[in-house]
Design an enzyme around this catalytic site. Sequence first.
Site, PDB file in Angstrom:
ATOM      1  CE1 TYR A   1      -9.689   1.347  -7.473  1.00 11.25           C
ATOM      2  CE2 TYR A   1      -7.708   1.666  -8.771  1.00 11.25           C
ATOM      3  CZ  TYR A   1      -8.558   0.835  -8.085  1.00 11.25           C
ATOM      4  OH  TYR A   1      -8.266  -0.487  -7.995  1.00 11.25           O
TER       5      TYR A   1
ATOM      6  CD  GLU B   1       1.703  -9.274   1.567  1.00 16.35           C
ATOM      7  OE1 GLU B   1       1.699 -10.467   1.877  1.00 16.35           O
ATOM      8  OE2 GLU B   1       0.662  -8.587   1.488  1.00 16.35           O
ATOM      9  N   PRO B   2       5.062  -4.659  -0.920  1.00 12.08           N
ATOM     10  CG  PRO B   2       7.201  -3.788  -1.320  1.00 12.08           C
ATOM     11  CD  PRO B   2       6.465  -4.813  -0.495  1.00 12.08           C
ATOM     12  N   GLY B   3       3.719  -3.519  -3.984  1.00  9.79           N
ATOM     13  CA  GLY B   3       3.541  -3.835  -5.400  1.00  9.79           C
ATOM     14  C   GLY B   3       3.769  -2.568  -6.199  1.00  9.79           C
TER      15      GLY B   3
ATOM     16  N   GLY C   1       0.787  -1.237   0.000  1.00  9.76           N
ATOM     17  CA  GLY C   1       0.000   0.000   0.000  1.00  9.76           C
ATOM     18  C   GLY C   1       0.812   1.276   0.000  1.00  9.76           C
TER      19      GLY C   1
ATOM     20  CE1 TYR D   1      -2.686  -3.767  -7.940  1.00 13.02           C
ATOM     21  CE2 TYR D   1      -1.398  -1.818  -7.426  1.00 13.02           C
ATOM     22  CZ  TYR D   1      -1.831  -3.095  -7.104  1.00 13.02           C
ATOM     23  OH  TYR D   1      -1.395  -3.695  -5.948  1.00 13.02           O
TER      24      TYR D   1
ATOM     25  NE  ARG E   1      -4.368   2.785 -10.079  1.00 13.61           N
ATOM     26  CZ  ARG E   1      -4.058   4.002  -9.710  1.00 13.61           C
ATOM     27  NH1 ARG E   1      -3.564   4.850 -10.595  1.00 13.61           N
ATOM     28  NH2 ARG E   1      -4.237   4.395  -8.476  1.00 13.61           N
TER      29      ARG E   1
ATOM     30  CB  CYS F   1     -18.188   3.069 -27.113  1.00 15.00           C
ATOM     31  SG  CYS F   1     -17.639   3.003 -28.799  1.00 15.00           S
TER      32      CYS F   1
HETATM   33  C1  LIG Z   1      -2.714  -8.178   0.832  1.00 10.73           C
HETATM   34  C2  LIG Z   1      -2.113  -7.200  -0.095  1.00 10.73           C
HETATM   35  N1  LIG Z   1      -0.781  -7.048  -0.100  1.00 10.73           N
HETATM   36  C3  LIG Z   1      -0.191  -6.163  -0.935  1.00 10.73           C
HETATM   37  C4  LIG Z   1      -0.925  -5.396  -1.813  1.00 10.73           C
HETATM   38  C5  LIG Z   1      -0.202  -4.462  -2.725  1.00 10.73           C
HETATM   39  O1  LIG Z   1      -0.561  -3.144  -2.577  1.00 10.73           O
HETATM   40  P1  LIG Z   1       0.289  -2.005  -3.296  1.00 10.73           P
HETATM   41  O2  LIG Z   1       0.483  -2.416  -4.716  1.00 10.73           O
HETATM   42  O3  LIG Z   1      -0.550  -0.783  -3.170  1.00 10.73           O
HETATM   43  O4  LIG Z   1       1.597  -1.919  -2.583  1.00 10.73           O
HETATM   44  C6  LIG Z   1      -2.324  -5.503  -1.829  1.00 10.73           C
HETATM   45  C7  LIG Z   1      -3.125  -4.673  -2.741  1.00 10.73           C
HETATM   46  O5  LIG Z   1      -4.293  -4.745  -2.866  1.00 10.73           O
HETATM   47  C8  LIG Z   1      -2.935  -6.439  -0.948  1.00 10.73           C
HETATM   48  O6  LIG Z   1      -4.264  -6.595  -0.924  1.00 10.73           O
END
Ligand SMILES: Cc1ncc(COP(=O)(O)O)c(C=O)c1O
Length: 463
Positions: A364, A320-322, A278, A421, A360, A391
Amino acid sequence: MSRSAHPAGPRYADVLPEGHYTAPPADLNALDARVWSRTVDRDAEGVVTVGGIGVKQLAEEFGTPAYFLDEDDFRARCRAWRDAFGPDADVFYAGKAFLSRAIVRWLHEEGLNLDVCSGGELATALDAGMPAERIALHGNNKSTEEITRAVEAGVGRIVLDSFQEIVRVAHIAERLGKRQRVQIRVTVGVEAHTHEFIATAHEDQKFGLPLAGGQAAEAVRRALKLDGLELIGIHSHIGSQIFDTSGFEVAAHRVVQLLAEVRDEHGIELPEIDLGGGLGIAYTPDDDPREPREIAAALRDIVTRECAASGLAVPRISVEPGRAIVGPTAFTLYEVGTVKELPGLRTYVSVDGGMSDNIRTALYDADYSVALASRTSTAEPMLTRVVGKHCESGDIVVRDAFLPADVAPGDLLAVPATGAYCRSMASNYNHALRPPVVAVTDGEARVIVRRETEEDLLRLDVG
Ligand SMILES: Cc1ncc(COP(=O)(O)O)c(C=O)c1O
């Protein structure tokens, strides 16, 4: 800046919604380092380059729309996260942000772990050689097949999300003669997005088991009784695009309280906590994300303090950074098709992609930046809305963007920070062909996910 300060005068004042207004940058040709990946620059002719290759050449070779991913930047961000957290913690890249076999290989090489949340993501991870013990499986409704495959493969952890799943995973593990390492996902009553966090009622969501009311404690009780499970810790994920650590502070406090209750009731100290992902990135120069080392230090301090207060040994922390890893590493390149001026309102610039490659903004109300990438211009700034070709009037790529007033069909526009995303949420709406992802490094560009073709579409349509 107030609306009246807009140099283009009152003409736009009535149409700009609050919250989307920014003044034109002093130099429209400048590329703000906060929103572009590390190797992005302009060459002597003014063409935007990534990894030393100009976007005109990239567009010719790979077409538009396309995502261009800066491999050096991706790898550097992986290392920054891994080094910030050090050997006593684990960084799991959240594959939902964007996953491909090349990404899995880079993660493996850079020493990161991987969080997957579906059979498809698990299959990609295993196929590309991620060691199973470095994979975590998430999801609020994992199928029996997904659980079986994960347990058989020997994934490092499954994050349990409901009472039914506790029993389901235990049965599958026992049947396979295994003891599965698991965490329990809890909701801590905090939801955080961007700058704010709200600490009420966010147990009302589909993920996790609430700490309040005792469901999380009950889940621990049930998991500890089952031979097929080895309960290793508690998991919490509080939101997305978060810029400060105050929400994590509350989350860590409440998770550590649960660890203390578990110790008092069961006489065991669970060895791990996962604080989820997050962490925010800069989509526009107004966003001010923290560096991984600041985040790591803050989280470590919070957990250490809370554990000291409860007399607990500090557990192994994971995150858990994405978005924070892949988001800033890619831009989407579009070609302008039409420019439509609505006198007294604004100018609509239509590009050859849209909500099918970046949902997005529609989903959002996300903010993005955009730059004229195939050339520089000395024309005056013009307020535009960059829209797609779908469309749907909500098919907006960048809601309010200043572009040079001479922007014209055939120009290339680049939208930065689309690594997370965007491709992973891409759709075939209007039978759009999902764009390729092209990795660029050191003067070389290679397709890591190819563009869809009409044959791909028709192959699934069995008549
Ligand atoms: C459990 C969990 N971990 C990690 C993430 C990754 O979040 P972000 O990409 O914002 O770091 C999410 C996103 O929904 C999640 O639900």
